[in-house]
Design an enzyme around this catalytic site. Structure first.
Site, PDB file in Angstrom:
ATOM      1  N   ARG A  85      21.394   8.276  22.751  1.00 35.76           N
ATOM      2  CA  ARG A  85      20.160   8.928  22.317  1.00 35.76           C
ATOM      3  C   ARG A  85      19.530   9.632  23.515  1.00 35.76           C
ATOM      4  O   ARG A  85      19.241   9.007  24.537  1.00 35.76           O
ATOM      5  CB  ARG A  85      19.193   7.891  21.747  1.00 35.76           C
ATOM      6  CG  ARG A  85      17.853   8.496  21.352  1.00 35.76           C
ATOM      7  CD  ARG A  85      16.899   7.429  20.811  1.00 35.76           C
ATOM      8  NE  ARG A  85      15.583   8.034  20.633  1.00 35.76           N
ATOM      9  CZ  ARG A  85      14.451   7.555  21.124  1.00 35.76           C
ATOM     10  NH1 ARG A  85      14.462   6.426  21.834  1.00 35.76           N
ATOM     11  NH2 ARG A  85      13.308   8.166  20.923  1.00 35.76           N
ATOM     12  N   HIS A 129      10.100  13.894  23.024  1.00 41.86           N
ATOM     13  CA  HIS A 129       9.825  12.672  23.781  1.00 41.86           C
ATOM     14  C   HIS A 129       8.802  13.017  24.868  1.00 41.86           C
ATOM     15  O   HIS A 129       9.061  12.868  26.056  1.00 41.86           O
ATOM     16  CB  HIS A 129      11.109  12.100  24.377  1.00 41.86           C
ATOM     17  CG  HIS A 129      11.012  10.646  24.743  1.00 41.86           C
ATOM     18  ND1 HIS A 129      11.954   9.715  24.374  1.00 41.86           N
ATOM     19  CD2 HIS A 129      10.075   9.961  25.442  1.00 41.86           C
ATOM     20  CE1 HIS A 129      11.610   8.524  24.842  1.00 41.86           C
ATOM     21  NE2 HIS A 129      10.465   8.656  25.508  1.00 41.86           N
ATOM     22  N   GLU A 174       7.603   7.768  19.401  1.00 42.87           N
ATOM     23  CA  GLU A 174       6.365   7.029  19.613  1.00 42.87           C
ATOM     24  C   GLU A 174       5.111   7.904  19.536  1.00 42.87           C
ATOM     25  O   GLU A 174       4.398   8.089  20.540  1.00 42.87           O
ATOM     26  CB  GLU A 174       6.412   6.296  20.959  1.00 42.87           C
ATOM     27  CG  GLU A 174       7.523   5.262  21.036  1.00 42.87           C
ATOM     28  CD  GLU A 174       7.505   4.459  22.338  1.00 42.87           C
ATOM     29  OE1 GLU A 174       6.631   4.722  23.188  1.00 42.87           O
ATOM     30  OE2 GLU A 174       8.350   3.573  22.500  1.00 42.87           O
ATOM     31  N   ASN A 309      11.292   1.003  18.655  1.00 39.19           N
ATOM     32  CA  ASN A 309      11.226   0.733  20.090  1.00 39.19           C
ATOM     33  C   ASN A 309      10.409  -0.538  20.279  1.00 39.19           C
ATOM     34  O   ASN A 309       9.196  -0.539  20.048  1.00 39.19           O
ATOM     35  CB  ASN A 309      10.552   1.891  20.826  1.00 39.19           C
ATOM     36  CG  ASN A 309      11.358   3.175  20.766  1.00 39.19           C
ATOM     37  OD1 ASN A 309      12.478   3.205  20.258  1.00 39.19           O
ATOM     38  ND2 ASN A 309      10.789   4.251  21.278  1.00 39.19           N
ATOM     39  N   TYR A 311       9.383  -3.874  22.745  1.00 37.02           N
ATOM     40  CA  TYR A 311       9.368  -4.506  24.054  1.00 37.02           C
ATOM     41  C   TYR A 311       8.656  -5.859  24.053  1.00 37.02           C
ATOM     42  O   TYR A 311       9.079  -6.779  24.741  1.00 37.02           O
ATOM     43  CB  TYR A 311       8.710  -3.564  25.083  1.00 37.02           C
ATOM     44  CG  TYR A 311       9.534  -2.326  25.324  1.00 37.02           C
ATOM     45  CD1 TYR A 311      10.595  -2.332  26.225  1.00 37.02           C
ATOM     46  CD2 TYR A 311       9.298  -1.154  24.605  1.00 37.02           C
ATOM     47  CE1 TYR A 311      11.384  -1.211  26.437  1.00 37.02           C
ATOM     48  CE2 TYR A 311      10.077  -0.026  24.805  1.00 37.02           C
ATOM     49  CZ  TYR A 311      11.118  -0.060  25.714  1.00 37.02           C
ATOM     50  OH  TYR A 311      11.909   1.054  25.894  1.00 37.02           O
ATOM     51  N   GLU A 375      15.065   1.699  21.203  1.00 39.14           N
ATOM     52  CA  GLU A 375      14.778   1.299  22.577  1.00 39.14           C
ATOM     53  C   GLU A 375      14.517  -0.200  22.600  1.00 39.14           C
ATOM     54  O   GLU A 375      13.783  -0.722  21.768  1.00 39.14           O
ATOM     55  CB  GLU A 375      13.526   1.990  23.148  1.00 39.14           C
ATOM     56  CG  GLU A 375      13.668   3.461  23.415  1.00 39.14           C
ATOM     57  CD  GLU A 375      12.406   4.048  24.059  1.00 39.14           C
ATOM     58  OE1 GLU A 375      11.624   3.274  24.679  1.00 39.14           O
ATOM     59  OE2 GLU A 375      12.190   5.261  23.924  1.00 39.14           O
TER      60      GLU A 375
END
Length: 467
Positions: A85, A129, A174, A309, A311, A375
Protein backbone atom coordinates in the site's frame (compact mmCIF):
# COMPACT_ATOMS: atom_id res chain seq x y z
CA UNK A 1 16.39 -18.83 17.80
CA UNK A 2 13.13 -17.09 18.71
CA UNK A 3 12.12 -16.35 15.13
CA UNK A 4 12.41 -19.97 14.04
CA UNK A 5 10.69 -21.30 17.13
CA UNK A 6 7.72 -18.99 16.73
CA UNK A 7 7.30 -19.75 13.04
CA UNK A 8 7.41 -23.48 13.72
CA UNK A 9 4.61 -23.65 16.28
CA UNK A 10 1.84 -24.04 13.73
CA UNK A 11 -0.85 -22.96 16.18
CA UNK A 12 -2.10 -19.88 14.32
CA UNK A 13 -3.15 -20.37 10.71
CA UNK A 14 -4.84 -17.67 8.64
CA UNK A 15 -7.42 -18.17 5.86
CA UNK A 16 -6.02 -19.52 2.61
CA UNK A 17 -6.28 -16.28 0.64
CA UNK A 18 -5.27 -13.92 3.43
CA UNK A 19 -3.33 -10.91 2.10
CA UNK A 20 0.03 -10.06 3.63
CA UNK A 21 1.88 -6.84 2.97
CA UNK A 22 3.18 -3.50 4.17
CA UNK A 23 2.25 0.15 3.86
CA UNK A 24 3.93 3.54 3.39
CA UNK A 25 2.92 7.09 2.43
CA UNK A 26 4.30 9.41 -0.23
CA UNK A 27 5.59 12.37 1.79
CA UNK A 28 7.04 10.07 4.41
CA UNK A 29 9.35 8.16 2.08
CA UNK A 30 9.65 9.64 -1.41
CA UNK A 31 11.82 12.74 -1.05
CA UNK A 32 12.54 14.45 -4.40
CA UNK A 33 10.17 17.25 -3.43
CA UNK A 34 11.34 19.62 -6.17
CA UNK A 35 11.97 17.15 -8.98
CA UNK A 36 10.18 16.66 -12.29
CA UNK A 37 7.50 19.27 -11.80
CA UNK A 38 6.21 18.32 -8.37
CA UNK A 39 4.34 21.16 -6.71
CA UNK A 40 4.46 22.19 -3.07
CA UNK A 41 2.30 20.39 -0.51
CA UNK A 42 1.00 21.53 2.84
CA UNK A 43 3.54 19.25 4.49
CA UNK A 44 6.40 20.95 2.63
CA UNK A 45 5.16 24.25 4.04
CA UNK A 46 4.45 22.90 7.52
CA UNK A 47 7.74 21.04 7.94
CA UNK A 48 9.71 24.09 6.85
CA UNK A 49 7.91 26.28 9.40
CA UNK A 50 10.12 26.66 12.50
CA UNK A 51 8.80 24.88 15.55
CA UNK A 52 6.31 22.62 13.78
CA UNK A 53 8.40 19.44 13.38
CA UNK A 54 10.93 17.80 15.68
CA UNK A 55 14.33 19.50 15.25
CA UNK A 56 13.20 21.09 11.99
CA UNK A 57 13.14 17.79 10.10
CA UNK A 58 11.49 17.77 6.67
CA UNK A 59 10.53 15.23 4.02
CA UNK A 60 12.80 16.81 1.42
CA UNK A 61 14.86 13.61 1.13
CA UNK A 62 13.09 11.20 3.50
CA UNK A 63 14.02 7.66 2.39
CA UNK A 64 14.71 8.77 -1.19
CA UNK A 65 12.23 6.14 -2.36
CA UNK A 66 11.64 8.20 -5.50
CA UNK A 67 15.09 7.16 -6.74
CA UNK A 68 15.43 3.85 -4.88
CA UNK A 69 12.01 2.32 -5.52
CA UNK A 70 13.41 -0.59 -7.53
CA UNK A 71 15.65 -1.68 -4.66
CA UNK A 72 12.77 -1.19 -2.24
CA UNK A 73 10.47 -3.38 -4.33
CA UNK A 74 13.17 -6.05 -4.50
CA UNK A 75 13.35 -5.89 -0.71
CA UNK A 76 9.57 -6.31 -0.49
CA UNK A 77 9.85 -9.44 -2.60
CA UNK A 78 12.66 -10.74 -0.41
CA UNK A 79 10.36 -10.33 2.61
CA UNK A 80 7.55 -12.33 0.94
CA UNK A 81 5.19 -9.36 0.75
CA UNK A 82 2.20 -9.99 -1.48
CA UNK A 83 0.72 -6.49 -1.26
CA UNK A 84 2.11 -2.99 -0.99
CA UNK A 85 0.00 0.00 0.00
CA UNK A 86 1.46 3.32 -1.10
CA UNK A 87 -0.01 6.76 -1.61
CA UNK A 88 0.15 9.02 -4.62
CA UNK A 89 1.38 12.56 -4.00
CA UNK A 90 -1.31 14.85 -5.37
CA UNK A 91 1.25 17.66 -5.99
CA UNK A 92 3.26 15.32 -8.25
CA UNK A 93 0.22 14.70 -10.41
CA UNK A 94 -1.28 18.20 -10.33
CA UNK A 95 1.25 20.70 -8.95
CA UNK A 96 -1.48 23.25 -8.26
CA UNK A 97 -4.14 20.71 -7.32
CA UNK A 98 -6.15 21.27 -10.48
CA UNK A 99 -5.83 21.68 -14.20
CA UNK A 100 -3.20 20.03 -16.35
CA UNK A 101 -1.66 16.76 -15.23
CA UNK A 102 2.11 16.58 -14.79
CA UNK A 103 3.16 13.60 -16.96
CA UNK A 104 6.51 13.16 -15.22
CA UNK A 105 4.84 12.89 -11.82
CA UNK A 106 2.38 10.24 -12.96
CA UNK A 107 5.20 8.41 -14.74
CA UNK A 108 6.86 7.66 -11.39
CA UNK A 109 3.80 5.78 -10.14
CA UNK A 110 3.47 4.10 -13.52
CA UNK A 111 7.01 2.73 -13.12
CA UNK A 112 6.37 1.76 -9.49
CA UNK A 113 3.22 -0.20 -10.36
CA UNK A 114 5.01 -2.04 -13.16
CA UNK A 115 7.89 -2.89 -10.83
CA UNK A 116 5.51 -4.23 -8.20
CA UNK A 117 3.62 -6.38 -10.66
CA UNK A 118 6.85 -7.72 -12.11
CA UNK A 119 7.67 -8.94 -8.59
CA UNK A 120 4.13 -10.35 -8.12
CA UNK A 121 3.22 -7.75 -5.49
CA UNK A 122 -0.32 -6.39 -5.62
CA UNK A 123 -0.42 -2.56 -5.53
CA UNK A 124 -2.88 -0.89 -3.16
CA UNK A 125 -3.13 2.77 -4.12
CA UNK A 126 -4.18 5.43 -1.61
CA UNK A 127 -5.12 8.64 -3.38
CA UNK A 128 -4.79 10.96 -0.39
CA UNK A 129 -2.42 10.52 2.53
CA UNK A 130 -2.36 14.14 3.74
CA UNK A 131 -0.14 15.92 1.17
CA UNK A 132 -2.67 18.45 -0.13
CA UNK A 133 -1.29 20.80 -2.79
CA UNK A 134 -0.42 24.08 -1.10
CA UNK A 135 -2.16 25.98 -3.89
CA UNK A 136 -5.48 24.45 -2.80
CA UNK A 137 -4.80 25.21 0.85
CA UNK A 138 -4.21 28.82 -0.14
CA UNK A 139 -7.79 28.82 -1.44
CA UNK A 140 -9.17 27.32 1.77
CA UNK A 141 -7.97 23.74 1.67
CA UNK A 142 -10.43 21.20 3.02
CA UNK A 143 -12.58 23.97 4.47
CA UNK A 144 -13.36 24.98 0.87
CA UNK A 145 -16.06 22.79 -0.70
CA UNK A 146 -14.44 23.06 -4.13
CA UNK A 147 -11.45 21.00 -2.92
CA UNK A 148 -13.69 17.92 -2.89
CA UNK A 149 -14.47 18.36 -6.59
CA UNK A 150 -10.82 18.95 -7.44
CA UNK A 151 -10.03 15.69 -5.62
CA UNK A 152 -12.48 13.79 -7.84
CA UNK A 153 -10.75 15.23 -10.92
CA UNK A 154 -7.40 14.13 -9.54
CA UNK A 155 -8.75 10.63 -8.83
CA UNK A 156 -9.87 10.33 -12.46
CA UNK A 157 -6.44 11.38 -13.69
CA UNK A 158 -4.64 8.79 -11.56
CA UNK A 159 -7.06 6.05 -12.55
CA UNK A 160 -6.65 6.93 -16.23
CA UNK A 161 -2.93 6.17 -15.88
CA UNK A 162 -2.91 3.22 -13.49
CA UNK A 163 -6.39 1.72 -13.61
CA UNK A 164 -5.53 -0.90 -16.22
CA UNK A 165 -3.18 -2.56 -13.70
CA UNK A 166 -4.32 -1.49 -10.22
CA UNK A 167 -7.30 -3.34 -8.70
CA UNK A 168 -7.33 -1.84 -5.20
CA UNK A 169 -8.07 1.81 -4.52
CA UNK A 170 -8.37 3.76 -1.28
CA UNK A 171 -9.78 7.26 -1.49
CA UNK A 172 -8.63 8.85 1.78
CA UNK A 173 -6.34 7.92 4.62
CA UNK A 174 -7.64 8.80 8.09
CA UNK A 175 -9.90 11.78 7.38
CA UNK A 176 -10.30 12.30 11.15
CA UNK A 177 -6.59 13.10 11.37
CA UNK A 178 -6.67 15.39 8.32
CA UNK A 179 -9.61 17.33 9.74
CA UNK A 180 -9.00 17.46 13.46
CA UNK A 181 -5.21 17.41 13.75
CA UNK A 182 -4.81 19.59 10.66
CA UNK A 183 -7.58 22.12 11.30
CA UNK A 184 -8.52 21.52 14.95
CA UNK A 185 -5.46 21.40 17.19
CA UNK A 186 -2.95 22.24 14.46
CA UNK A 187 -0.29 19.63 15.21
CA UNK A 188 -0.47 18.44 11.59
CA UNK A 189 -0.41 20.41 8.36
CA UNK A 190 -1.81 22.91 7.56
CA UNK A 191 -1.62 23.77 11.26
CA UNK A 192 -4.92 25.58 11.70
CA UNK A 193 -6.76 25.71 15.03
CA UNK A 194 -10.48 26.28 14.58
CA UNK A 195 -13.11 23.83 15.81
CA UNK A 196 -15.77 24.95 13.32
CA UNK A 197 -13.32 24.72 10.43
CA UNK A 198 -12.25 21.22 11.49
CA UNK A 199 -15.85 19.99 11.27
CA UNK A 200 -16.22 21.66 7.89
CA UNK A 201 -12.99 20.03 6.69
CA UNK A 202 -14.23 16.63 7.87
CA UNK A 203 -17.43 16.98 5.87
CA UNK A 204 -15.63 18.07 2.72
CA UNK A 205 -13.20 15.18 3.05
CA UNK A 206 -16.19 12.82 3.15
CA UNK A 207 -17.68 14.57 0.13
CA UNK A 208 -14.35 14.10 -1.65
CA UNK A 209 -14.48 10.40 -0.79
CA UNK A 210 -17.97 10.04 -2.23
CA UNK A 211 -17.18 11.96 -5.41
CA UNK A 212 -13.95 10.03 -5.94
CA UNK A 213 -15.68 6.69 -5.30
CA UNK A 214 -18.27 7.60 -7.93
CA UNK A 215 -15.53 8.53 -10.38
CA UNK A 216 -13.48 5.39 -9.73
CA UNK A 217 -16.49 3.11 -10.01
CA UNK A 218 -17.59 4.76 -13.26
CA UNK A 219 -14.13 4.12 -14.70
CA UNK A 220 -14.21 0.47 -13.69
CA UNK A 221 -12.38 0.28 -10.35
CA UNK A 222 -12.58 -3.26 -9.00
CA UNK A 223 -12.21 -2.60 -5.29
CA UNK A 224 -12.68 0.69 -3.41
CA UNK A 225 -12.06 1.39 0.25
CA UNK A 226 -12.07 4.20 2.79
CA UNK A 227 -9.23 4.04 5.33
CA UNK A 228 -9.98 5.21 8.86
CA UNK A 229 -8.02 5.44 12.10
CA UNK A 230 -10.32 3.17 14.05
CA UNK A 231 -10.10 2.58 17.76
CA UNK A 232 -12.36 0.96 20.33
CA UNK A 233 -13.49 3.56 22.84
CA UNK A 234 -13.66 2.28 26.43
CA UNK A 235 -13.39 3.21 30.08
CA UNK A 236 -10.15 2.55 32.00
CA UNK A 237 -11.72 -0.51 33.65
CA UNK A 238 -12.74 -1.94 30.28
CA UNK A 239 -9.20 -1.98 28.89
CA UNK A 240 -8.62 -5.41 30.41
CA UNK A 241 -12.21 -6.34 31.20
CA UNK A 242 -14.63 -5.60 28.35
CA UNK A 243 -17.54 -6.62 30.59
CA UNK A 244 -16.69 -4.05 33.26
CA UNK A 245 -19.81 -2.03 33.98
CA UNK A 246 -19.60 1.70 33.26
CA UNK A 247 -21.48 4.37 35.11
CA UNK A 248 -24.14 6.22 33.14
CA UNK A 249 -21.84 9.25 32.87
CA UNK A 250 -18.89 7.15 31.71
CA UNK A 251 -21.06 5.29 29.20
CA UNK A 252 -22.23 8.62 27.77
CA UNK A 253 -18.61 9.75 27.41
CA UNK A 254 -17.79 6.52 25.55
CA UNK A 255 -20.77 6.90 23.19
CA UNK A 256 -19.97 10.52 22.40
CA UNK A 257 -16.28 9.99 21.67
CA UNK A 258 -17.05 6.86 19.67
CA UNK A 259 -19.45 8.91 17.53
CA UNK A 260 -16.84 11.65 17.04
CA UNK A 261 -14.20 9.14 15.98
CA UNK A 262 -15.86 6.18 14.24
CA UNK A 263 -19.40 7.31 13.64
CA UNK A 264 -18.54 10.69 12.18
CA UNK A 265 -16.95 9.02 9.15
CA UNK A 266 -18.30 5.50 8.88
CA UNK A 267 -21.97 6.34 9.35
CA UNK A 268 -22.08 8.92 6.51
CA UNK A 269 -19.95 6.74 4.23
CA UNK A 270 -21.84 3.49 4.87
CA UNK A 271 -25.28 4.61 6.07
CA UNK A 272 -25.72 8.09 4.61
CA UNK A 273 -26.25 9.81 7.96
CA UNK A 274 -24.40 11.56 10.76
CA UNK A 275 -24.82 10.37 14.38
CA UNK A 276 -26.92 12.69 16.51
CA UNK A 277 -23.96 13.32 18.81
CA UNK A 278 -21.95 14.61 15.85
CA UNK A 279 -24.75 16.84 14.56
CA UNK A 280 -25.15 18.26 18.06
CA UNK A 281 -21.44 19.02 18.33
CA UNK A 282 -21.34 20.55 14.84
CA UNK A 283 -24.39 22.70 15.51
CA UNK A 284 -22.57 24.23 18.50
CA UNK A 285 -19.45 24.89 16.41
CA UNK A 286 -20.44 27.01 13.46
CA UNK A 287 -23.68 25.27 12.56
CA UNK A 288 -24.59 22.85 9.78
CA UNK A 289 -24.73 25.15 6.75
CA UNK A 290 -21.79 23.35 5.11
CA UNK A 291 -23.91 20.16 4.82
CA UNK A 292 -25.92 20.71 1.65
CA UNK A 293 -28.90 18.81 0.29
CA UNK A 294 -27.69 15.69 -1.49
CA UNK A 295 -24.28 15.59 0.20
CA UNK A 296 -25.00 12.52 2.30
CA UNK A 297 -26.34 10.65 -0.74
CA UNK A 298 -23.10 11.49 -2.56
CA UNK A 299 -20.97 10.42 0.40
CA UNK A 300 -22.87 7.14 0.81
CA UNK A 301 -21.34 5.30 -2.14
CA UNK A 302 -21.05 1.51 -2.28
CA UNK A 303 -17.53 0.49 -1.28
CA UNK A 304 -15.93 -2.91 -0.87
CA UNK A 305 -13.66 -2.52 2.15
CA UNK A 306 -13.04 -0.45 5.23
CA UNK A 307 -9.32 0.02 5.76
CA UNK A 308 -8.50 -0.15 9.48
CA UNK A 309 -5.48 1.67 10.91
CA UNK A 310 -5.20 0.48 14.52
CA UNK A 311 -2.56 1.37 17.07
CA UNK A 312 -4.25 1.60 20.48
CA UNK A 313 -7.62 1.99 22.19
CA UNK A 314 -9.14 5.35 23.10
CA UNK A 315 -9.76 5.47 26.86
CA UNK A 316 -12.23 7.98 28.31
CA UNK A 317 -14.34 8.64 31.37
CA UNK A 318 -16.68 11.33 32.56
CA UNK A 319 -14.88 14.52 33.56
CA UNK A 320 -17.40 17.16 34.60
CA UNK A 321 -16.08 20.62 33.87
CA UNK A 322 -13.31 19.38 31.56
CA UNK A 323 -13.09 21.60 28.47
CA UNK A 324 -13.23 19.97 25.05
CA UNK A 325 -9.90 18.76 23.71
CA UNK A 326 -8.90 20.85 20.67
CA UNK A 327 -8.68 17.68 18.57
CA UNK A 328 -12.08 16.55 19.81
CA UNK A 329 -14.57 19.42 19.53
CA UNK A 330 -17.71 18.23 21.25
CA UNK A 331 -15.80 16.35 23.98
CA UNK A 332 -16.47 18.75 26.84
CA UNK A 333 -16.98 17.01 30.20
CA UNK A 334 -14.92 14.04 28.94
CA UNK A 335 -11.54 13.09 30.36
CA UNK A 336 -9.12 11.21 28.08
CA UNK A 337 -7.30 8.74 30.30
CA UNK A 338 -4.16 6.62 29.99
CA UNK A 339 -4.53 2.86 29.64
CA UNK A 340 -2.96 0.56 32.17
CA UNK A 341 -0.65 -1.15 29.69
CA UNK A 342 2.94 -1.15 28.41
CA UNK A 343 3.67 1.55 25.85
CA UNK A 344 5.63 2.04 22.63
CA UNK A 345 8.20 4.77 22.02
CA UNK A 346 5.24 6.99 21.07
CA UNK A 347 3.78 6.51 24.54
CA UNK A 348 0.86 4.61 23.00
CA UNK A 349 -0.55 1.74 25.08
CA UNK A 350 -0.14 -1.76 23.71
CA UNK A 351 -3.56 -3.44 23.88
CA UNK A 352 -3.92 -6.12 21.15
CA UNK A 353 -7.31 -7.23 22.48
CA UNK A 354 -8.66 -3.84 21.46
CA UNK A 355 -8.10 -4.78 17.84
CA UNK A 356 -10.13 -7.99 18.19
CA UNK A 357 -13.00 -6.09 19.79
CA UNK A 358 -12.89 -3.44 17.08
CA UNK A 359 -12.90 -5.90 14.17
CA UNK A 360 -15.72 -7.99 15.57
CA UNK A 361 -17.82 -4.92 16.20
CA UNK A 362 -17.24 -3.40 12.74
CA UNK A 363 -18.09 -6.68 11.00
CA UNK A 364 -21.27 -6.83 13.05
CA UNK A 365 -22.25 -3.22 12.40
CA UNK A 366 -21.28 -3.12 8.71
CA UNK A 367 -21.59 -6.68 7.39
CA UNK A 368 -21.83 -5.53 3.77
CA UNK A 369 -18.14 -4.55 3.61
CA UNK A 370 -14.95 -6.49 4.23
CA UNK A 371 -12.17 -5.30 6.53
CA UNK A 372 -8.49 -4.84 5.79
CA UNK A 373 -5.83 -3.95 8.34
CA UNK A 374 -4.18 -1.16 6.36
CA UNK A 375 -1.85 -0.02 9.15
CA UNK A 376 -0.69 -1.63 12.37
CA UNK A 377 2.71 -1.33 13.93
CA UNK A 378 4.80 0.31 16.61
CA UNK A 379 7.70 2.68 17.14
CA UNK A 380 10.62 1.53 19.28
CA UNK A 381 14.12 2.91 19.78
CA UNK A 382 15.99 0.73 17.31
CA UNK A 383 19.74 0.63 16.76
CA UNK A 384 21.98 -1.30 14.37
CA UNK A 385 24.51 -3.54 16.14
CA UNK A 386 26.92 -5.60 14.05
CA UNK A 387 24.68 -5.26 11.02
CA UNK A 388 21.54 -6.43 12.83
CA UNK A 389 18.58 -4.69 14.42
CA UNK A 390 17.19 -6.67 17.32
CA UNK A 391 13.68 -5.36 18.00
CA UNK A 392 11.95 -7.89 20.27
CA UNK A 393 9.43 -5.28 21.37
CA UNK A 394 8.14 -4.80 17.83
CA UNK A 395 8.16 -8.52 17.12
CA UNK A 396 6.10 -9.10 20.26
CA UNK A 397 3.76 -6.24 19.29
CA UNK A 398 3.17 -7.70 15.83
CA UNK A 399 2.67 -11.22 17.15
CA UNK A 400 0.13 -9.97 19.68
CA UNK A 401 -1.83 -7.95 17.14
CA UNK A 402 -1.76 -10.63 14.47
CA UNK A 403 -3.03 -13.02 17.12
CA UNK A 404 -5.83 -10.53 17.79
CA UNK A 405 -6.70 -10.44 14.07
CA UNK A 406 -6.78 -14.24 13.99
CA UNK A 407 -9.02 -14.29 17.06
CA UNK A 408 -11.41 -11.81 15.42
CA UNK A 409 -11.58 -13.97 12.28
CA UNK A 410 -12.43 -16.97 14.43
CA UNK A 411 -15.27 -14.92 15.91
CA UNK A 412 -16.65 -14.18 12.47
CA UNK A 413 -14.98 -10.90 11.49
CA UNK A 414 -14.50 -10.60 7.74
CA UNK A 415 -10.83 -9.57 7.73
CA UNK A 416 -9.18 -9.97 4.33
CA UNK A 417 -5.57 -9.03 5.04
CA UNK A 418 -2.90 -7.30 7.10
CA UNK A 419 -0.50 -4.54 6.01
CA UNK A 420 2.16 -3.72 8.57
CA UNK A 421 3.06 -0.10 9.26
CA UNK A 422 5.58 0.53 8.06
CA UNK A 423 7.85 -1.04 5.51
CA UNK A 424 10.57 1.54 6.18
CA UNK A 425 11.57 3.85 8.97
CA UNK A 426 10.50 7.23 7.64
CA UNK A 427 9.47 10.84 8.25
CA UNK A 428 6.96 10.46 11.07
CA UNK A 429 5.06 13.70 10.56
CA UNK A 430 5.51 16.16 13.47
CA UNK A 431 7.93 13.70 15.10
CA UNK A 432 10.29 13.94 12.13
CA UNK A 433 12.87 11.15 12.09
CA UNK A 434 12.82 10.69 15.87
CA UNK A 435 10.36 7.78 15.83
CA UNK A 436 10.98 4.55 13.92
CA UNK A 437 7.99 2.44 12.87
CA UNK A 438 9.67 0.44 10.09
CA UNK A 439 10.31 -3.26 9.97
CA UNK A 440 13.28 -2.15 7.86
CA UNK A 441 15.80 0.21 9.45
CA UNK A 442 16.88 3.23 7.40
CA UNK A 443 20.16 4.99 8.10
CA UNK A 444 19.17 8.56 7.29
CA UNK A 445 22.75 9.55 6.42
CA UNK A 446 23.64 6.70 4.05
CA UNK A 447 20.02 5.64 3.34
CA UNK A 448 21.11 2.01 3.74
CA UNK A 449 18.20 -0.34 4.46
CA UNK A 450 18.60 -3.08 7.07
CA UNK A 451 15.73 -5.53 7.71
CA UNK A 452 15.09 -5.77 11.44
CA UNK A 453 14.48 -9.04 13.26
CA UNK A 454 10.77 -8.23 13.12
CA UNK A 455 10.98 -8.18 9.31
CA UNK A 456 12.63 -11.59 9.27
CA UNK A 457 9.95 -12.91 11.62
CA UNK A 458 7.20 -11.38 9.49
CA UNK A 459 8.73 -12.96 6.38
CA UNK A 460 8.44 -16.39 7.98
CA UNK A 461 4.90 -15.73 9.16
CA UNK A 462 3.91 -14.84 5.60
CA UNK A 463 5.62 -17.91 4.23
CA UNK A 464 3.77 -20.14 6.71
CA UNK A 465 0.51 -18.13 6.57
CA UNK A 466 0.74 -18.05 10.35
CA UNK A 467 3.05 -19.45 13.00
Amino acid sequence: MTITTMAARGTVVFPENFIWGAATASYQIEGAVKEEGRGQSIWDTFSHTPGKVFEGHTGDVACDHYHRYRDDVALMKELNLGAYRFSVAWPRVQPDGQGAVNPAGLAFYDRLVDELLEHEIDPYVTLYHWDLPQALEDRGGWTDRDTAYRFADYARAVYDKLGDRVRNWATLNEPWVSAFLGYGNGVHAPGRTDAAESFKAGHHLLLAHGLAAQALRAQGAEQIMLVVNASPVMTPAQVHDPAAEASEADAEAVRRVDALLQGQFLEPALRGRYPEEVLRARSLQGGLDHILDGDLETINQPIDLIGINYYNPTVVEAGPGTPADAAWPGSQDVRFSPADAPTTAMGWPIVPSGLSRLLVRLSRDYPEVGLMITENGAAFDDVVVDGRVHDPGRQSYLEGHLGAVHHAIQQGADVRGYLVWSLLDNFEWAFGYDKRFGIVHVDYESLVRTPKDSALWYKQVIGANGW
